[in-house]
Structure formats: C-alpha cells, structure tokens
Scaffold this active site. Structure first.
Site, PDB file in Angstrom:
ATOM      1  N   ARG A  55     -15.706  -6.149  31.208  1.00  0.00           N
ATOM      2  CA  ARG A  55     -17.179  -6.035  31.135  1.00  0.00           C
ATOM      3  C   ARG A  55     -17.829  -7.415  31.148  1.00  0.00           C
ATOM      4  O   ARG A  55     -18.883  -7.610  31.754  1.00  0.00           O
ATOM      5  CB  ARG A  55     -17.598  -5.254  29.878  1.00  0.00           C
ATOM      6  CG  ARG A  55     -17.258  -3.772  29.961  1.00  0.00           C
ATOM      7  CD  ARG A  55     -17.447  -3.098  28.621  1.00  0.00           C
ATOM      8  NE  ARG A  55     -18.834  -2.803  28.330  1.00  0.00           N
ATOM      9  CZ  ARG A  55     -19.270  -2.428  27.135  1.00  0.00           C
ATOM     10  NH1 ARG A  55     -18.446  -2.324  26.114  1.00  0.00           N
ATOM     11  NH2 ARG A  55     -20.547  -2.173  26.940  1.00  0.00           N
ATOM     12  N   ARG A  65     -28.809  -4.475  36.086  1.00  0.00           N
ATOM     13  CA  ARG A  65     -27.581  -5.222  35.831  1.00  0.00           C
ATOM     14  C   ARG A  65     -27.064  -5.915  37.080  1.00  0.00           C
ATOM     15  O   ARG A  65     -26.060  -6.617  37.002  1.00  0.00           O
ATOM     16  CB  ARG A  65     -26.499  -4.264  35.340  1.00  0.00           C
ATOM     17  CG  ARG A  65     -26.296  -4.241  33.835  1.00  0.00           C
ATOM     18  CD  ARG A  65     -25.278  -3.153  33.560  1.00  0.00           C
ATOM     19  NE  ARG A  65     -24.512  -3.275  32.371  1.00  0.00           N
ATOM     20  CZ  ARG A  65     -24.717  -2.575  31.257  1.00  0.00           C
ATOM     21  NH1 ARG A  65     -25.762  -1.793  31.158  1.00  0.00           N
ATOM     22  NH2 ARG A  65     -23.893  -2.685  30.256  1.00  0.00           N
ATOM     23  N   ARG A 112     -16.167  -2.317  16.580  1.00  0.00           N
ATOM     24  CA  ARG A 112     -17.181  -1.264  16.402  1.00  0.00           C
ATOM     25  C   ARG A 112     -16.541   0.098  16.193  1.00  0.00           C
ATOM     26  O   ARG A 112     -15.636   0.501  16.913  1.00  0.00           O
ATOM     27  CB  ARG A 112     -18.076  -1.236  17.632  1.00  0.00           C
ATOM     28  CG  ARG A 112     -19.028  -0.048  17.687  1.00  0.00           C
ATOM     29  CD  ARG A 112     -20.157  -0.259  18.645  1.00  0.00           C
ATOM     30  NE  ARG A 112     -19.743  -0.536  20.015  1.00  0.00           N
ATOM     31  CZ  ARG A 112     -20.584  -0.912  20.965  1.00  0.00           C
ATOM     32  NH1 ARG A 112     -21.866  -1.085  20.688  1.00  0.00           N
ATOM     33  NH2 ARG A 112     -20.162  -1.130  22.186  1.00  0.00           N
ATOM     34  N   LYS A 134     -28.588  -5.154  22.328  1.00  0.00           N
ATOM     35  CA  LYS A 134     -29.759  -4.699  23.087  1.00  0.00           C
ATOM     36  C   LYS A 134     -30.238  -3.338  22.599  1.00  0.00           C
ATOM     37  O   LYS A 134     -31.428  -3.115  22.417  1.00  0.00           O
ATOM     38  CB  LYS A 134     -29.422  -4.588  24.583  1.00  0.00           C
ATOM     39  CG  LYS A 134     -29.050  -5.899  25.245  1.00  0.00           C
ATOM     40  CD  LYS A 134     -28.861  -5.737  26.746  1.00  0.00           C
ATOM     41  CE  LYS A 134     -27.691  -4.888  27.152  1.00  0.00           C
ATOM     42  NZ  LYS A 134     -26.374  -5.476  26.871  1.00  0.00           N
TER      43      LYS A 134
HETATM   44  P1  AMP Z   1     -23.940   0.086  28.050  1.00  0.00           P
HETATM   45  O1  AMP Z   1     -24.039   1.224  27.110  1.00  0.00           O
HETATM   46  O2  AMP Z   1     -25.278  -0.427  28.501  1.00  0.00           O
HETATM   47  O3  AMP Z   1     -23.043  -1.019  27.552  1.00  0.00           O
HETATM   48  O4  AMP Z   1     -23.244   0.633  29.384  1.00  0.00           O
HETATM   49  C1  AMP Z   1     -21.952   1.194  29.344  1.00  0.00           C
HETATM   50  C2  AMP Z   1     -21.417   1.291  30.762  1.00  0.00           C
HETATM   51  O5  AMP Z   1     -22.281   2.128  31.554  1.00  0.00           O
HETATM   52  C3  AMP Z   1     -21.354  -0.028  31.531  1.00  0.00           C
HETATM   53  O6  AMP Z   1     -20.180  -0.772  31.241  1.00  0.00           O
HETATM   54  C4  AMP Z   1     -21.379   0.472  32.974  1.00  0.00           C
HETATM   55  O7  AMP Z   1     -20.112   1.008  33.365  1.00  0.00           O
HETATM   56  C5  AMP Z   1     -22.358   1.630  32.882  1.00  0.00           C
HETATM   57  N1  AMP Z   1     -23.751   1.176  33.110  1.00  0.00           N
HETATM   58  C6  AMP Z   1     -24.773   1.144  32.213  1.00  0.00           C
HETATM   59  N2  AMP Z   1     -25.887   0.652  32.765  1.00  0.00           N
HETATM   60  C7  AMP Z   1     -25.567   0.357  34.054  1.00  0.00           C
HETATM   61  C8  AMP Z   1     -26.298  -0.212  35.134  1.00  0.00           C
HETATM   62  N3  AMP Z   1     -27.578  -0.607  35.006  1.00  0.00           N
HETATM   63  N4  AMP Z   1     -25.648  -0.360  36.315  1.00  0.00           N
HETATM   64  C9  AMP Z   1     -24.381   0.026  36.474  1.00  0.00           C
HETATM   65  N5  AMP Z   1     -23.620   0.546  35.495  1.00  0.00           N
HETATM   66  C10 AMP Z   1     -24.209   0.719  34.285  1.00  0.00           C
END
Ligand code: AMP
Length: 268
Positions: free
Chosen positions: A214, A128, A170, A53
């Site tokens: 996750r 999310r 990664r 993404k």
């Molecule tokens: P990402 O970089 O989008 O994979 O997000 C890393 C982590 O940030 C996720 O595993 C969540 O712990 C937190 N996070 C990111 N976006 C959200 C969201 N919209 N709602 C809740 N937690 C989030």
C-alpha cells in the site's frame, strides 16, 4: 481503560466511526453543535494509509455537518453486500493495490449527486491517482454542484515507522466498531473489546506485506496527486503525529486559511 476515541488515532477505518465517536467519553466531539455558518465546500483529505484520514473526516463531519465520502468504505460496503463491484474489488483490496479508476470514479460521481452534499463534503481516500484527480476536477466543473466552491486539499503527514505500527497493530471490534492498537492503546484483555467483550478482528489489509504494498502504491500513484494540489496552491499540510484533537485543530485552521485564500467559486 483504553479509550476507543484515542485508539482511533491509530486507525484509518471509517466503518462505524460515527458510533465510536458517539460512544466516546470526549464531550468536545459529541456534544458541540455543528458549525452551519462556515461553508466548508469540497475538502480532500490526503495522506498515506494509516495517517488518520477517516478519524479526522468523522470529526469534520461532526464539526461542520457535512458528509464524509470514503471510497474505501464504499468499496467495503459493496464487498459486505456481495455486489458484483464488491466481488471485483475484494481481491485487489486485500493485495494492497488500487481498484480501477473507472469503478471508483463512477462510485464517487453517484455519491456526489446525493442531496446531502450542498454545503460541502469530505473526500477521504479519493482521489488516489492523477486520473482520479482529473476526473474529479472535470466532474465538479461540469456538474456545477452546490456549494460551487473550489476543491481544497489537506494532506496529513506521519512518518513511515509510525504508520507501520498503527496499521499492523490495529484491531477492531466487529460489534461496536471500537478501534484499538496493540502497540499504543491495547484493550485491557488481549484480543477482547473493553466495551462488549467481543473478540477483536484485524482488517485483511492490515498486515505488514500488504502495508508495504500500500505504501509503494501510495508513493507511486498518490504522491503525484498531492503534488498536483500543492502546485495549484489549494493545499495545506497537517502534522498527523499529534493527538487526534491537535490534528483536528490543525486541519480546521488549515481549512479556514484555504477558504480565505482561494477565490470563491473560482477555478474548480
Ligand atoms: P482505505 O480504506 O481508504 O485505506 O482503502 C482501502 C483499499 O480500498 C485501498 O487499499 C484500495 O485497494 C481501495 N481504494 C480505496 N479508495 C480507492 C481509490 N480512490 N482508488 C482506488 N482504490 C481505492
């Protein structure tokens, strides 16, 4: 030599992506002028951890000249600055669970009101949960922000095993932010960045146990969000198991289609 841009296909970490894309040898991404004629409006990029993404959001930023809003990046920024919010979020993020809806919603609410969003924006990693989706729908309806187009959602789809390898493999250069993958696109020297010889690092949540958590969180809480936008008919899927450019072309085609289908300024 490993290409940092190609490596980005295996990553979902937005930090420094802009630099990485600028440094890339792929002229198609870095030199084409942004398309300021097409009005993209609000675009949600949805999908499991590791589908790409963030990488795709950055390419859309370059293509359309609109900002990427990544809640993961906003949270990591708070952690890096040591804010109260960052302190709260840190443990939750490193366990693979979701940060509270209230915290994330307020962060997004503030970000949407900055003045670079008038032609649209790419929401990366938000909403999310169904509560976040309801908050977003209600916020856009009440704020009545330009460009006054309905939200459209594009979900990137990649098989589970592929995601596991992308995430656990990664590695990131802390200095130039280039992204590698030890399975698909390793650096020339193990553990060392090709571009600046810095020691590569791994994100704290890029381990297999955290990935499994996750994915469980994704299935339980984010899959219903995808179903929500699918049911609204403002939804397309893109096959994420292709080259970065091919995925991006599929997303752009989907976006054009969605903007032709969805009545303008209706049903936010
Ligand atoms: P990402 O970089 O989008 O994979 O997000 C890393 C982590 O940030 C996720 O595993 C969540 O712990 C937190 N996070 C990111 N976006 C959200 C969201 N919209 N709602 C809740 N937690 C989030």
């Amino acid at each position: 030599m490993a290409s940092p841009l190609r490596a980005a296909a295996f990553a979902d970490d937005a930090a420094g992506r802009q630099d990485k894309l600028k440094n890339s040898d792929s002229a198609s991404h870095s030199t084409a002028p942004a398309d300021t004629f097409f009005l993209p409006g609000p675009v949600l990029l949805l999908g499991a951890p590791g589908v790409g993404k963030g990488t795709q959001a950055q390419l859309l930023v370059t293509r359309y000249g609109i900002p990427q809003i990544s809640t993961g990046d906003l949270l990591r920024g708070n952690i890096a600055r040591g804010t109260e919010l960052g302190l709260k979020a840190k443990a939750i993020m490193s366990s693979g669970r979701l940060v509270d809806d209230g915290i994330v919603n307020q962060m997004v609410l503030h970000r949407l009101q900055e003045n670079d969003t008038h032609r649209g924006y790419i929401l990366d990693g938000y909403p999310r949960t169904l509560d976040q989706a309801s908050f977003l729908d209600a916020t856009l309806a009440s704020l009545d922000l330009p460009p006054r187009l309905p939200v459209v959602a594009i979900s990137i789809v990649v098989a589970y095993d592929q995601l596991l390898q992308r995430i656990t493999g990664r590695r990131i250069c802390p200095t130039c932010k280039s992204i590698y993958n030890i399975h698909f696109n390793p650096p020339q020297v193990e553990g060392v960045c090709d571009l600046d010889a810095c020691a590569l690092t791994q994100r704290a949540d890029d381990t297999e146990p955290v990935f499994i958590e996750r994915m469980r969180t994704f299935e339980e809480q984010t899959a219903p969000v995808i179903a929500h936008y699918r049911a609204l008919g403002r939804f397309e899927e893109a096959d994420g198991d292709q080259s970065v450019d091919a995925v991006n072309a599929a997303i752009q085609t989907a976006l054009l289609l969605l903007r032709q289908q969805v009545p303008q300024a209706a049903g936010r």
